[in-house]
Design a protein around this motif. Structure first.
Motif, mmCIF file in Angstrom:
data_model
loop_
_atom_site.group_PDB
_atom_site.id
_atom_site.type_symbol
_atom_site.label_atom_id
_atom_site.label_comp_id
_atom_site.label_asym_id
_atom_site.label_seq_id
_atom_site.Cartn_x
_atom_site.Cartn_y
_atom_site.Cartn_z
ATOM 1 N N ASN A 207 -1.865 10.960 -1.078
ATOM 2 C CA ASN A 207 -2.654 10.802 0.148
ATOM 3 C C ASN A 207 -4.035 10.266 -0.207
ATOM 4 O OD1 ASN A 207 -2.735 13.856 -0.846
ATOM 5 N ND2 ASN A 207 -4.742 13.382 0.045
ATOM 6 N N SER A 213 -10.182 6.792 4.651
ATOM 7 C CA SER A 213 -9.121 6.120 5.395
ATOM 8 C C SER A 213 -8.426 7.079 6.354
ATOM 9 C CB SER A 213 -8.141 5.471 4.412
ATOM 10 O OG SER A 213 -7.214 4.651 5.080
ATOM 11 N N SER A 214 -7.086 7.233 6.219
ATOM 12 C CA SER A 214 -6.338 8.088 7.140
ATOM 13 C C SER A 214 -6.682 9.569 6.985
ATOM 14 C CB SER A 214 -4.830 7.889 6.928
ATOM 15 O OG SER A 214 -4.468 8.198 5.601
ATOM 16 N N SER A 215 -7.389 9.913 5.907
ATOM 17 C CA SER A 215 -7.819 11.298 5.689
ATOM 18 C C SER A 215 -9.285 11.497 6.063
ATOM 19 C CB SER A 215 -7.600 11.697 4.220
ATOM 20 O OG SER A 215 -6.244 11.571 3.859
ATOM 21 N N HIS A 220 -3.247 14.837 6.273
ATOM 22 C CA HIS A 220 -2.023 14.941 7.063
ATOM 23 C C HIS A 220 -0.871 15.362 6.137
ATOM 24 C CE1 HIS A 220 -4.141 13.121 10.419
ATOM 25 N NE2 HIS A 220 -4.564 12.170 9.586
#
Length: 245
Positions: A207, A213-215, A220
């Motif tokens: 991750n 970014s997405s974190s 998640h």
């Protein structure tokens, strides 16, 4: 004989032709589990699940000294560590494979040397290059031969765990020069050096690190398992190729 230490996502080697399992006692207590001996692509291999075969041992409670000692007692001549990590560097996204070349140690309180106590002389190891150069290059060559891209180099930040890091902590690590963050790289690498075992790591980015970014706002977890399932298939291909070169 090649020793493989499997981390999160790699608790067993499905392609390993198992010959026997052996519990090895050490002066430092119990290893994470029995050692599994077998053949991988006609090459003798010993495998150990770092967190136990049921993944029950958290990073800060792994008996790193017993693990490395047991592998040495089992006649291992080199060690490859497989571990999942968080990606700090922008291009180290989920699923990426990295063969790191440096370490920054943020852990504390772990038993990190075999040379301690009033009966032991002070012992210093050269840790300028914490990973064995030849074994790193063989890992990279194996990845290329297996058709899997692996980044050559990266700075691994070892944190205490078991919690993940705050965004501010990851910012600090980035300022320190870290590219990846994990919880098991130390003192494992240093103990291998004390025992004279060539040691290298194959890191799997599970991750983006906290705040990236997405974190950006949270990790998640629901997507991590899927990433690791796919990545570990590729890791097994690399390990199989390593046994052929």
């Amino acid at each position: 004989m090649l020793a493989i230490i499997g981390g999160s996502g790699l608790t067993q080697l499905s392609s390993l032709e198992i010959k026997r399992r052996e519990v090895i006692r050490t002066p430092y207590g119990e290893p994470s589990g029995a050692l599994t001996f077998g053949m991988l692509c006609d090459t003798p291999v010993v495998f150990l699940a770092r967190h136990g075969y049921g993944h029950t041992i958290p990073p800060h409670q792994v008996n790193y000294r017993a693990n490395l000692w047991a592998l040495k007692e089992a006649k291992a001549t080199e060690v490859v560590s497989v571990a999942s990590v968080g990606g700090i560097r922008a291009d180290f996204g989920p699923g990426v494979l990295v063969v790191p070349d440096q370490i920054i140690d943020y852990t504390w309180g772990r038993k990190s040397t075999y040379f301690e106590g009033t009966e032991e002389p002070v012992h210093h190891i050269d840790f300028t290059e914490p990973y064995d150069t030849r074994l790193r290059q063989r890992l990279l060559a194996a990845a290329a031969a297996a058709g899997q891209h692996a980044f050559d180099g990266g700075v691994y930040a070892a944190t205490q765990g078991p919690r993940l890091e705050t965004a501010a902590e990851v910012n600090r690590m980035e300022r320190d020069g870290a590219d990846l963050v994990g919880m098991t790289g130390m003192p494992e690498a240093a103990l291998a050096r004390e025992l004279g075992l060539p040691y290298a790591a194959l890191n799997v980015v599970a991750n983006h690190a906290a705040g990236r970014s997405s974190s950006e706002h949270s990790i998640h977890f629901d997507s991590i398992e899927a990433v690791l399932q796919d990545a570990m298939i590729r890791v097994r291909c690399v390990l199989e190729q390593l046994c052929k070169v």
